[in-house]
Every structure is written in structure tokens, then in C-alpha cells.
Design a protein around this motif. Structure first.
Motif, PDB file in Angstrom:
ATOM      1  N   THR A  66     -29.427 -22.355  32.583  1.00  0.00           N
ATOM      2  CA  THR A  66     -29.037 -21.625  33.799  1.00  0.00           C
ATOM      3  C   THR A  66     -29.078 -22.507  35.040  1.00  0.00           C
ATOM      4  O   THR A  66     -30.012 -23.298  35.224  1.00  0.00           O
ATOM      5  CB  THR A  66     -29.989 -20.419  34.004  1.00  0.00           C
ATOM      6  N   ALA A  98     -27.043 -17.174  40.151  1.00  0.00           N
ATOM      7  CA  ALA A  98     -27.397 -17.790  38.866  1.00  0.00           C
ATOM      8  C   ALA A  98     -26.177 -17.787  37.950  1.00  0.00           C
ATOM      9  O   ALA A  98     -25.498 -16.764  37.830  1.00  0.00           O
ATOM     10  CB  ALA A  98     -28.540 -17.012  38.217  1.00  0.00           C
ATOM     11  N   VAL A 145     -24.716 -19.242  34.028  1.00  0.00           N
ATOM     12  CA  VAL A 145     -24.925 -19.946  32.760  1.00  0.00           C
ATOM     13  C   VAL A 145     -23.590 -20.593  32.397  1.00  0.00           C
ATOM     14  O   VAL A 145     -22.667 -19.902  31.966  1.00  0.00           O
ATOM     15  CB  VAL A 145     -25.377 -18.967  31.643  1.00  0.00           C
TER      16      VAL A 145
END
Ligand code: IOT
Ligand code: MG
Ligand code: MG
Length: 500
Positions: free
Chosen positions: A121, A183, A185
Motif C-alpha cells: 500500500t 491510500a 494498492v
């Protein structure tokens, strides 16, 4: 350098080994040091404006921080033994993250943009007020993150990430909102955001003396927290906002500087303050049209198209550019008028005063008024005590009757500073930087002289800002290569002036 170890960066975070890229085009000056580090399953590559590129890493967490933290002692106590003796702000952020995770970003009072990776992440985070603008571009090949939009101009459209906004004129670049951590990923494209600060909407009712005491205490602490023991410069107009900052530095050898033009200056008011508190004071006078012609520098630094805000920022940029000596730490009085409603002379009633304060506190994001690039383009680090998180919390939340009182605007601040400043300064009426320097009126005259109709002036200013932005941000042309007069000619010739 009177600034922090890192003042800006442009980084790509990928799942595979990245291709080496060229050094980015940034308006902030400084040595660009290459970053090339594996971080768990991710790879960081890019550049930081720094002498040393400290990118600390521990327990699978890697951090970069452009800018600085304030109130470090309190933060160290909260974090506990792992923060003992930690002086570097990136290390402090790392220690904070290891104890609190992403919600730890809510503890920070600073002037920073940060990137943290943990496992798969990536987190891109701004300070409470987004005073260090942070941009992202999210594509198939990973996430590119930079402190200037122009560094990310190449590449396809970005996914509309949560916690981000589009930016003027650009296809794929997104700006991380103020007080937000995004955030992502990269391997799955999963994204989310948390807020780390919101402007208060409630209002606190306090007796006069208590309100005055609180404002004094919190501002005093914010100024102190922004001194690093080295030399400091205050940009001083002689108004209550910057005079208060200058008075609260309370350190010897403080330098104060004032800008004026042939169209106007506030030299006498600034001199009164400098004499009273005993600073080393200098006046800089520039030609008003020469000042306005530096508009491309202000647009390149702020990366905005709002002509009103550019008129506030342009005199500051001009002053930073002509300052002798490199790497100054500069304190400003910028931003005081936003939570105190100082810009709104016409609003007579307290309900309308509080309405404009609430509006301004909900619309500052993206105007980039506090951007460090304004000073970093000339190698200087700026910091704004009124937008310290604690100061902003107190000033915004005070009930409007404490802000306009006894016939005075910004009453509570004026009263708080009564013992440290001359009476003439405490009672001096507000004058905006765009007014005192003649920036607004001279830009207007230049347009009128070129044949723009009076009613078209605001549109022509905006059209100029957009045209300049396309070049200095969209194409990353150096501002020195963009001629104000050429842009003005094009804007006048363009039929779109009528439809901007
Ligand atoms: P103003 O408050 O006049 O100036 C901002 C800061 O610039 C001052 O505190 C001072 O540090 C510096 N400064 C101003 N004039 C001079 C000068 N002649 N020489 C040296 N330094 C100077 C506009 C304004 O009125 O500036 N800024 C507002 C807010 C803008 C509205 N933004 C918004 N709604 N988002 C402010 O609060 O600073
Ligand atoms: Mg002000
Ligand atoms: Mg002023």
C-alpha cells in the motif's frame, strides 16, 4: 539552508523494477538527488530536492517527507520511547506511523507532504491545510506522486482517486485534498481516503480576556515552533498580521523586509514596527509594471489560475526573487485574514461575517496560497504561523463578535498584541498586499491601456492566467521564457476573451 532537509519530490512507486527517469522539471530550485529504493513489494524511484535524500525505513515501512513538523516535543511524548532523541521529521513520522498507523497522520501539526508505503500500500498525505500541495497520477504502471503538478504532466488520464480533486488544465493529474491521506494498492488499483483535519464549524463563546489570552498563547507558540535557532526573515507590511509575527519572534538578529513599488508602498508602517521591536529592516522598491510582468513566476509556483489569488501571491514571489542571500527561513503573516474575516470590509453584520469566514475556510483548498514553491523558486523556505493547525483551530472557532468588536476588524488579534506593538500598528486599518503594492490596479491599467474594455478586465486577467498556466504548468516551460506582453497580446487577439 534555513528550510527542511527535503523541500519537494517527484516519485514513482511501482510493483516491478522501474525504468530510470530523467530529473523532473520543478519550479522549486535545489539539488535533485535520485531515489531508487526497494520497499517491500514496491519500488520507489524518482527525485527529491535535498542535499541528502533521507528516506527512512523500518519494519517494512518507508517514508518521504517534504517540509517540516511543528510541536515536535508533544509528538515525541505521544509516540513514546521509539521517538526519544529523534530530530529528523521523516524519522518522527516513521515512528508515529509504526505506533499509530495511518490515523497517526491526524496527530501531526506541520507543513508537509508525505508518502508512506507499507506492504503493498502507498499512502500520499498532506498536512491539515494542504500547505504543501501534493499531486498524484495513478496509472497502469503504478503511482506517480509529486509536489508540483508540472512534474506529472506526461502520462495517460488518472483514475479519479478518492480524496483527490482535478487540477486546472490538466488531463490526468489529481491533487490530494487538504487534510487528507489517500491510500492506493498499485497491484489491485484499490484506493481509499481518510480525512486528517476539517475546519471547525462550531463557534466558541469566551469572555474578552480569555479569548485574547488564548490567541496570544497559541500564536506565540506557533511562531516559536517555526524558529530553528538560525537566522530568520519576516515579510513585514506593518499591518497587524505580519507585525505580530515579527514581534513574537523575540530573537536577536531578526531581519524584516518590505516591498513597495512606484504605485504604492507601506514602508512607513513597516518601519514603525521594525524600529519598535528592533529588527534589521530593508525596503525593496520595484517598478510596478516590472512586478506585474513577473506573473508567469507566480503561476508557475502556485500552479493556479485564480487571478485574485495571483494578485496576492505575485508581490511575495517578486520579493522572494530579489532577496539577497540564499536559503532563508521566512515567516509570513499570510492567511490571518481568512479565519478572522479580515478581507471582508463590506460585511457589516456578524452573521454575514461568519458566513464568509465559513465559506473561505471551505474553499481555500487548491488555491495553493501557502505553497512553499513560492519561496523555493528562489531557494527560500517560507512558513505561515497563522495556518499552524492549533492557531487555525482557535481563530476559526472564535465567535465572530470577537473578530469584529468595538468597531474594529480582527479585534481579538489586535488586542492580544497590544503590549508588544505600537498603538499606531494595533489600530492600523487593513490594507491588502495587492492594494498596498498597486498590483491589482497596475495590472488593470496595463489591460485598459492595451484596449481591454473595463467590463472585460476580470475575464482578461483570468484568460491570461489560464494561458500562462498552460505553458508553465501544462508544458513545464520555464517562466523566464513566457512573456507577459506576448500573452496579453494573444489574449486580446483571441475571440475567446468574450467567452472565458
Ligand atoms: P495581506 O494580509 O495584506 O498580506 C499577507 C502577508 O504578506 C502579510 O501578513 C505579510 O507577511 C506579507 N506582506 C504583505 N504586504 C507586504 C509588503 N508590502 N511587504 C512585505 N510583506 C508584505 C491577501 C491579503 O490581504 O494579504 N491575503 C489574505 C487572504 C486571501 C484570501 N484567501 C482566501 N480566501 N482563500 C491573507 O489572509 O493573508
Ligand atoms: Mg493579512
Ligand atoms: Mg496587508
Amino acid at each position: 539552508m534555513g528550510g527542511p532537509p527535503i523541500t519537494g519530490f517527484s516519485i514513482r512507486i511501482t510493483t516491478g523494477e522501474p525504468q530510470a527517469g530523467d530529473a523532473p522539471t520543478l519550479t522549486a530550485t535545489g539539488q535533485a538527488v535520485a531515489i531508487n529504493v526497494p520497499a517491500g513489494g514496491l519500488h520507489w524511484s524518482g527525485w527529491a530536492l535535498t542535499a541528502s535524500a533521507p528516506i527512512p525505513s523500518a519494519d517494512g515501512v518507508t517514508v518521504v517527507l517534504a517540509g517540516e513538523l511543528y510541536h515536535r516535543d508533544a509528538l515525541r511524548v505521544a509516540i513514546g520511547p521509539s521517538a526519544d532523541g529523534v530530530n529528523d521529521d521523516a524519522e518522527l513520522l516513521l515512528a508515529c506511523w509504526l505506533r499509530y498507523g495511518a490515523p497517526g497522520l491526524r496527530l501531526l501539526d506541520g507543513r508537509f507532504a508525505a508518502v508512506v508505503t507499507e506492504g503493498d500500500t502507498v499512502v500520499a498525505a498532506t498536512d491539515h491545510a494542504g500547505t504543501v500541495p501534493l499531486y498524484v497520477r495513478h496509472g497502469q504502471d503504478g503511482l506517480a506522486i509529486a509536489t508540483e503538478a508540472k512534474a506529472l504532466r506526461h502520462g495517460g488520464p488518472s483514475e479519479p482517486l478518492p480524496g483527490t480533486e482535478s487540477v486546472p488544465g490538466n488531463t490526468g493529474v489529481r491533487r490530494v485534498r487538504a487534510g487528507t491521506a489517500v491510500a492506493v494498492v498499485p497491484s489491485s488499483g484499490k484506493a481509499s481516503a481518510i480525512r486528517t483535519w476539517l475546519p471547525p464549524e462550531h463557534r466558541i463563546v469566551l469572555p474578552e480576556e480569555e479569548a485574547v489570552r488564548r490567541v496570544y498563547t497559541v500564536l506565540d507558540e506557533a511562531v516559536r515552533s517555526r524558529l530553528d535557532g538560525g537566522p530568520v526573515t519576516v515579510v513585514l507590511s506593518g499591518g497587524i498580521d505580519s507585525s505580530s509575527v515579527a514581534a513574537l519572534t523575540r530573537q536577536s538578529g531578526v531581519e524584516t523586509i518590505s516591498l513597495g513599488t512606484d504605485a504604492g508602498d507601506e514602508f512607513e508602517a513597516a518601519r514603525t514596527v521594525a524600529d519598535h521591536i528592533g529588527t534589521r529592516h530593508s525596503e525593496f522598491r520595484v517598478g510596478s509594471e516590472d512586478l506585474v510582468r513577473q506573473l508567469p513566476w507566480a503561476v508557475a509556483a502556485a500552479e493556479i489560475i485564480d487571478a485574485d489569488v495571483l494578485e496576492y501571491l505575485l508581490p511575495l514571489v517578486v520579493m522572494y526573487r530579489l532577496l539577497p542571500g540564499a536559503g532563508r527561513r521566512i515567516l509570513t503573516g499570510y492567511g490571518a485574514d481568512i479565519p478572522l474575516g479580515g478581507m471582508h470590509r463590506a460585511t457589516r453584520r456578524l452573521d454575514s461575517l461568519d458566513t464568509v469566514i465559513s465559506d473561505d475556510m471551505n474553499t481555500f483548498d487548491g488555491l495553493n496560497e501557502m505553497s512553499p514553491v513560492l519561496g523555493c523558486l528562489a531557494g527560500h523556505w517560507t512558513t505561515h504561523p497563522y495556518w499552524d493547525r492549533s492557531v487555525l483551530d482557535v481563530l476559526t472557532a472564535l465567535e465572530p463578535g470577537l473578530k469584529r468588536r468595538h468597531g474594529r476588524d480582527k479585534w481579538v488579534l489586535r488586542e492580544a498584541m497590544r503590549d508588544l506593538l505600537p498603538e499606531a500598528t494595533v489600530s492600523r486599518p487593513k490594507l491588502g498586499i495587492h492594494e498596498g503594492s498597486g498590483t491589482t490596479s497596475v495590472w488593470t491599467s496595463m489591460l485598459l491601456d492595451a484596449g481591454v474594455a473595463a467590463a472585460d478586465v476580470p475575464r482578461a486577467k483570468r484568460a491570461m492566467a489560464i494561458a500562462i498556466h498552460d505553458r508553465v504548468v501544462g508544458q513545464a516551460e520555464p517562466p523566464a521564457d513566457v512573456s507577459f506582453d506576448d500573452v496579453l497580446r494573444d489574449v486580446i487577439a483571441s475571440p475567446s476573451l468574450a467567452v472565458v
